[in-house]
Design a protein around this motif. Structure first.
Motif, short mmCIF file in Angstrom:
data_model
loop_
_atom_site.label_atom_id
_atom_site.label_comp_id
_atom_site.label_asym_id
_atom_site.label_seq_id
_atom_site.Cartn_x
_atom_site.Cartn_y
_atom_site.Cartn_z
N ASP A 1 7.46 -3.22 -14.24
CA ASP A 1 8.55 -3.96 -14.06
C ASP A 1 8.27 -4.43 -13.26
N SER A 2 7.22 -5.19 -12.20
CA SER A 2 7.15 -5.56 -12.17
C SER A 2 5.90 -6.60 -11.84
N PRO A 3 6.11 -8.40 -12.27
CA PRO A 3 5.62 -9.44 -12.24
C PRO A 3 4.27 -9.53 -10.90
N VAL A 4 4.72 -8.49 -10.02
CA VAL A 4 3.19 -8.91 -8.92
C VAL A 4 3.12 -6.93 -8.07
N PRO A 5 1.78 -6.92 -7.28
CA PRO A 5 1.73 -6.05 -7.47
C PRO A 5 3.05 -4.68 -6.74
N LEU A 6 2.85 -3.41 -6.69
CA LEU A 6 3.70 -2.75 -6.08
C LEU A 6 3.18 -1.65 -5.05
N PHE A 7 3.25 -0.94 -4.43
CA PHE A 7 3.10 -0.60 -3.85
C PHE A 7 3.87 1.10 -3.59
N ASP A 8 3.75 1.58 -3.15
CA ASP A 8 4.41 2.80 -3.93
C ASP A 8 4.28 3.62 -2.98
N THR A 9 4.72 3.32 -1.79
CA THR A 9 4.19 4.23 0.09
C THR A 9 4.13 6.10 -0.55
N THR A 10 5.20 6.49 -1.95
CA THR A 10 5.33 7.82 -1.76
C THR A 10 3.77 8.90 -2.40
N GLU A 11 2.96 7.70 -3.38
CA GLU A 11 1.90 8.12 -3.50
C GLU A 11 1.05 8.24 -2.68
N ILE A 12 0.78 6.07 -1.96
CA ILE A 12 0.08 6.21 -0.87
C ILE A 12 -0.48 6.97 0.15
N HIS A 13 1.30 7.94 0.43
CA HIS A 13 1.38 8.36 1.68
C HIS A 13 0.59 9.80 1.41
N ALA A 14 1.00 10.24 0.10
CA ALA A 14 0.50 11.67 -0.17
C ALA A 14 -1.11 11.76 -0.16
N LEU A 15 -1.92 10.48 -0.78
CA LEU A 15 -2.77 10.34 -0.62
C LEU A 15 -4.13 10.60 0.58
N ALA A 16 -3.03 9.40 1.52
CA ALA A 16 -3.64 9.39 2.83
C ALA A 16 -3.44 11.05 3.81
N ALA A 17 -2.55 11.63 2.66
CA ALA A 17 -2.61 13.55 3.14
C ALA A 17 -3.77 13.79 3.20
N VAL A 18 -4.44 13.80 1.60
CA VAL A 18 -5.68 14.25 1.42
C VAL A 18 -6.95 14.10 2.44
N ASP A 19 -6.69 12.58 2.26
CA ASP A 19 -7.98 11.52 3.00
C ASP A 19 -7.98 12.51 4.27
N PHE A 20 -7.09 12.92 4.97
CA PHE A 20 -6.63 13.64 5.92
C PHE A 20 -7.21 14.89 6.56
N ALA A 21 -6.76 15.86 5.26
CA ALA A 21 -6.73 16.95 5.06
C ALA A 21 -8.40 17.33 4.60
#
Length: 230
Positions: free
Chosen positions: A208-228
């Motif tokens: 839906d976007s002509p430029v990159p999207l940064f989805d905070t839900t996915e990014i935050h969830a994956l960062a939580a896994v990194d931290f865990a």
């Protein structure tokens, strides 16, 4: 593995995505029957939404600090607030507990900077787009230039979140409206778009976007896994 303390329910539609992403990622990394160690304090979003739109942020801060203390008492090793808007009181939440708070803006900004981008368009609730608690962190801590939609587009983005996405309604007309808002942000110089509300990923994808999207839900969830798993 550390235990993740989710503060969710704002809305549960996106909190469910956090739970799915985190557990899928832990299984992918560790294999077998592994899943994340976590607990969630889930709000009644009807009450939260009423306080937000009445401007009672002091009461919301009390609710959030109470939730954080509950997940800490429950055995969480760190806290993940499953919403962008309620990071308005992130400092108060962090001060109320002795365990770390993983701020949603930080891994998002790190990922944007890692992609070599500096000028972003921000979509979210009116609170996130208009107040400084989020934009200011991106600008001051990470040096990002943050663009937001104009007044009418902000109203459209906000309305769709609160009348449709938090209720699990996905409408084609609303997707088209968001695409138009994104195009206007890109025309104004946005190199990427931040989906700065955890429900927007239910409606909008990279197509839906002509430029990159940064989805905070996915990014935050994956960062939580990194931290865990660190």
């Amino acid at each position: 593995m550390k235990t993740i303390g989710f503060i969710g329910g704002m809305s549960w539609e996106s909190s469910a995505q956090y739970y799915r992403i985190v557990n899928q990622e832990v299984r992918a990394r560790l294999g077998g029957a592994h899943s994340a160690k976590s607990l969630m304090w889930s709000m009644d979003f009807g009450e939260i939404e009423r306080l937000q739109h009445s401007g009672n942020w002091a009461a919301l801060s009390d609710e959030m600090t109470h939730a954080a203390q509950n997940v800490e008492r429950g055995g969480a090793d760190f806290i993940v607030i499953c919403t962008n808007t309620m990071h308005w009181m992130a400092d108060e939440v962090a001060a109320a507990v002795s365990i770390p708070l993983l701020h949603i803006a930080d891994p998002t900004a790190t990922k944007i900077k890692g992609a070599g981008l500096t000028r972003i368009g921000l979509l979210g609730t009116a609170f996130t787009m208009e107040q400084d608690f989020y934009k200011g962190r991106l600008a001051q801590k990470f040096g990002l230039d943050v663009l937001v939609p104009d007044d009418e587009d902000r109203k459209t983005v906000h309305r769709i979140i609160y009348t449709e996405l938090v209720a699990g309604r996905i409408e084609d007309a609303s997707r088209e409206a968001y695409r138009a808002v994104i195009r206007r942000l890109v025309d104004n110089g946005a190199q990427a778009i931040v989906l700065g509300c955890t429900e927007i990923m239910l409606l909008i994808s990279a197509a839906d976007s002509p430029v990159p999207l940064f989805d905070t839900t996915e990014i935050h969830a994956l960062a939580a896994v990194d931290f865990a798993l660190a």
